[in-house]
Design a protein around this motif. Structure first.
Motif, PDB file in Angstrom:
ATOM      1  N   ASP A  48       0.815  -1.224   0.000  1.00 39.03           N
ATOM      2  CA  ASP A  48       0.000   0.000   0.000  1.00 39.03           C
ATOM      3  C   ASP A  48       0.846   1.270   0.000  1.00 39.03           C
ATOM      4  O   ASP A  48       0.565   2.220  -0.729  1.00 39.03           O
ATOM      5  N   ASN A  49       1.897   1.282   0.833  1.00 36.11           N
ATOM      6  CA  ASN A  49       2.725   2.498   0.903  1.00 36.11           C
ATOM      7  C   ASN A  49       3.481   2.739  -0.406  1.00 36.11           C
ATOM      8  O   ASN A  49       3.783   3.873  -0.755  1.00 36.11           O
ATOM      9  N   GLN A  50       3.752   1.664  -1.156  1.00 33.51           N
ATOM     10  CA  GLN A  50       4.410   1.820  -2.458  1.00 33.51           C
ATOM     11  C   GLN A  50       3.429   2.391  -3.493  1.00 33.51           C
ATOM     12  O   GLN A  50       3.798   3.260  -4.287  1.00 33.51           O
ATOM     13  N   TRP A  51       2.180   1.913  -3.475  1.00 41.70           N
ATOM     14  CA  TRP A  51       1.167   2.509  -4.361  1.00 41.70           C
ATOM     15  C   TRP A  51       0.996   3.984  -4.027  1.00 41.70           C
ATOM     16  O   TRP A  51       0.909   4.832  -4.914  1.00 41.70           O
ATOM     17  N   ARG A  52       0.916   4.281  -2.714  1.00 37.88           N
ATOM     18  CA  ARG A  52       0.757   5.670  -2.284  1.00 37.88           C
ATOM     19  C   ARG A  52       1.880   6.539  -2.833  1.00 37.88           C
ATOM     20  O   ARG A  52       1.640   7.600  -3.408  1.00 37.88           O
ATOM     21  N   ALA A  53       3.110   6.065  -2.657  1.00 42.16           N
ATOM     22  CA  ALA A  53       4.274   6.823  -3.128  1.00 42.16           C
ATOM     23  C   ALA A  53       4.243   6.982  -4.650  1.00 42.16           C
ATOM     24  O   ALA A  53       4.512   8.068  -5.174  1.00 42.16           O
ATOM     25  N   GLN A  54       3.905   5.926  -5.371  1.00 36.13           N
ATOM     26  CA  GLN A  54       3.858   6.004  -6.841  1.00 36.13           C
ATOM     27  C   GLN A  54       2.837   7.033  -7.302  1.00 36.13           C
ATOM     28  O   GLN A  54       3.108   7.839  -8.190  1.00 36.13           O
ATOM     29  N   CYS A  55       1.656   7.013  -6.703  1.00 34.99           N
ATOM     30  CA  CYS A  55       0.592   7.953  -7.085  1.00 34.99           C
ATOM     31  C   CYS A  55       0.997   9.384  -6.749  1.00 34.99           C
ATOM     32  O   CYS A  55       0.811  10.305  -7.553  1.00 34.99           O
ATOM     33  N   GLU A  56       1.579   9.558  -5.582  1.00 30.80           N
ATOM     34  CA  GLU A  56       1.980  10.884  -5.119  1.00 30.80           C
ATOM     35  C   GLU A  56       3.099  11.460  -6.008  1.00 30.80           C
ATOM     36  O   GLU A  56       3.050  12.623  -6.413  1.00 30.80           O
ATOM     37  N   ILE A  57       4.098  10.628  -6.320  1.00 31.31           N
ATOM     38  CA  ILE A  57       5.215  11.093  -7.162  1.00 31.31           C
ATOM     39  C   ILE A  57       4.713  11.390  -8.578  1.00 31.31           C
ATOM     40  O   ILE A  57       5.097  12.389  -9.193  1.00 31.31           O
ATOM     41  N   MET A  58       3.839  10.529  -9.086  1.00 24.54           N
ATOM     42  CA  MET A  58       3.272  10.736 -10.416  1.00 24.54           C
ATOM     43  C   MET A  58       2.540  12.076 -10.481  1.00 24.54           C
ATOM     44  O   MET A  58       2.704  12.852 -11.422  1.00 24.54           O
ATOM     45  N   LEU A  59       1.733  12.355  -9.464  1.00 28.99           N
ATOM     46  CA  LEU A  59       0.979  13.603  -9.440  1.00 28.99           C
ATOM     47  C   LEU A  59       1.934  14.797  -9.321  1.00 28.99           C
ATOM     48  O   LEU A  59       1.784  15.794 -10.042  1.00 28.99           O
ATOM     49  N   ALA A  60       2.934  14.702  -8.449  1.00 30.41           N
ATOM     50  CA  ALA A  60       3.910  15.795  -8.289  1.00 30.41           C
ATOM     51  C   ALA A  60       4.655  16.044  -9.597  1.00 30.41           C
ATOM     52  O   ALA A  60       4.882  17.189 -10.001  1.00 30.41           O
ATOM     53  N   ASN A  61       5.016  14.965 -10.271  1.00 34.07           N
ATOM     54  CA  ASN A  61       5.701  15.029 -11.558  1.00 34.07           C
ATOM     55  C   ASN A  61       4.852  15.818 -12.564  1.00 34.07           C
ATOM     56  O   ASN A  61       5.329  16.745 -13.214  1.00 34.07           O
ATOM     57  N   GLU A  62       3.586  15.474 -12.677  1.00 33.54           N
ATOM     58  CA  GLU A  62       2.704  16.120 -13.655  1.00 33.54           C
ATOM     59  C   GLU A  62       2.371  17.557 -13.242  1.00 33.54           C
ATOM     60  O   GLU A  62       2.319  18.451 -14.089  1.00 33.54           O
ATOM     61  N   VAL A  63       2.129  17.794 -11.948  1.00 30.00           N
ATOM     62  CA  VAL A  63       1.809  19.147 -11.486  1.00 30.00           C
ATOM     63  C   VAL A  63       3.011  20.074 -11.703  1.00 30.00           C
ATOM     64  O   VAL A  63       2.849  21.219 -12.135  1.00 30.00           O
ATOM     65  N   ASP A  64       4.229  19.574 -11.451  1.00 28.34           N
ATOM     66  CA  ASP A  64       5.398  20.415 -11.705  1.00 28.34           C
ATOM     67  C   ASP A  64       5.469  20.797 -13.184  1.00 28.34           C
ATOM     68  O   ASP A  64       5.776  21.942 -13.523  1.00 28.34           O
ATOM     69  N   LEU A  65       5.178  19.850 -14.065  1.00 34.02           N
ATOM     70  CA  LEU A  65       5.143  20.167 -15.501  1.00 34.02           C
ATOM     71  C   LEU A  65       4.085  21.231 -15.778  1.00 34.02           C
ATOM     72  O   LEU A  65       4.326  22.187 -16.511  1.00 34.02           O
ATOM     73  N   GLY A  66       2.914  21.042 -15.173  1.00 38.05           N
ATOM     74  CA  GLY A  66       1.794  21.953 -15.415  1.00 38.05           C
ATOM     75  C   GLY A  66       2.036  23.361 -14.910  1.00 38.05           C
ATOM     76  O   GLY A  66       1.589  24.336 -15.525  1.00 38.05           O
ATOM     77  N   LEU A  67       2.756  23.485 -13.793  1.00 31.84           N
ATOM     78  CA  LEU A  67       3.049  24.816 -13.245  1.00 31.84           C
ATOM     79  C   LEU A  67       3.933  25.603 -14.205  1.00 31.84           C
ATOM     80  O   LEU A  67       3.839  26.821 -14.290  1.00 31.84           O
ATOM     81  N   HIS A  68       4.797  24.896 -14.942  1.00 30.02           N
ATOM     82  CA  HIS A  68       5.715  25.553 -15.867  1.00 30.02           C
ATOM     83  C   HIS A  68       5.203  25.535 -17.296  1.00 30.02           C
ATOM     84  O   HIS A  68       5.682  26.271 -18.134  1.00 30.02           O
TER      85      HIS A  68
END
Length: 185
Positions: free
Chosen positions: A126-146
């Motif tokens: 579960d904690n690995q799924w959580r981390a994957q989802c969180e990193i994926m979202l951070a990755n995309e949001v960082d792209l979107g901010l720029h």
């Protein structure tokens, strides 16, 4: 804290040595994007291992970014830098076969991860799924901010994907996506 800043400076130097400051990216350089991803994960209150995994998320290449800074045969080098737990998350982020894995999230039970490096399916903690989802979202949001146009183009997909990620995402991560989506509409 100054300890965290000193640690970040150290890691940015390591990533520069691996060439991240010379690789161009949608946001300028890969190094800027990696730091942006780390910064979001930290602001959302993620554990240090998840933040570090976000900082190194593309060293083995990813499904969307093929360039490897470090070959998989040299995983020990990254383990020495960020520890076993964070490195395992970096491996998973790089190994994720997105077209096969993402449609299963929140839909298929038991939820299986498809590893593009080994071509195998396996469950994650579960904690690995959580981390994957969180990193994926951070990755995309960082792209979107720029690059708001890029995010806007993919917004329907993001709403679907992050909606299914929701049980594994922090409220802060979900809010960041929603705020960005409203801002660029």
């Amino acid at each position: 804290s100054s300890v965290m800043n000193a640690r970040l400076v150290f890691h940015l130097e390591q990533l520069s040595r691996l060439g991240a400051n010379r690789i161009s990216h949608k946001n300028g350089t890969l190094l800027q994007h990696l730091e942006g991803t780390w910064s979001l994960l930290r602001d959302w209150g993620n554990p240090v291992a998840v933040c570090l995994a976000g900082l190194y998320h593309s060293v083995y290449g990813t499904g969307g970014f093929e360039q490897q800074s470090v070959p998989l045969s040299d995983r020990e080098r990254i383990i020495k830098l960020i520890g076993t737990e964070a490195e395992q998350l970096v491996y998973l982020f790089g190994a994720c076969d997105r077209p096969l894995t993402h449609p299963r999230i929140g839909v298929v039970q038991p939820m299986l991860f498809h590893d593009r490096f080994t071509d195998q399916d396996y469950p994650l903690e579960d904690n690995q799924w959580r981390a994957q989802c969180e990193i994926m979202l951070a990755n995309e949001v960082d792209l979107g901010l720029h690059n708001p146009a890029f995010y806007r183009k993919h917004l329907d997909d993001y709403h679907d994907l992050f909606g299914r990620f929701k049980p594994w995402l922090s409220d802060a991560a979900m809010s960041a996506h929603q705020l960005l989506a409203e801002r660029i509409q």
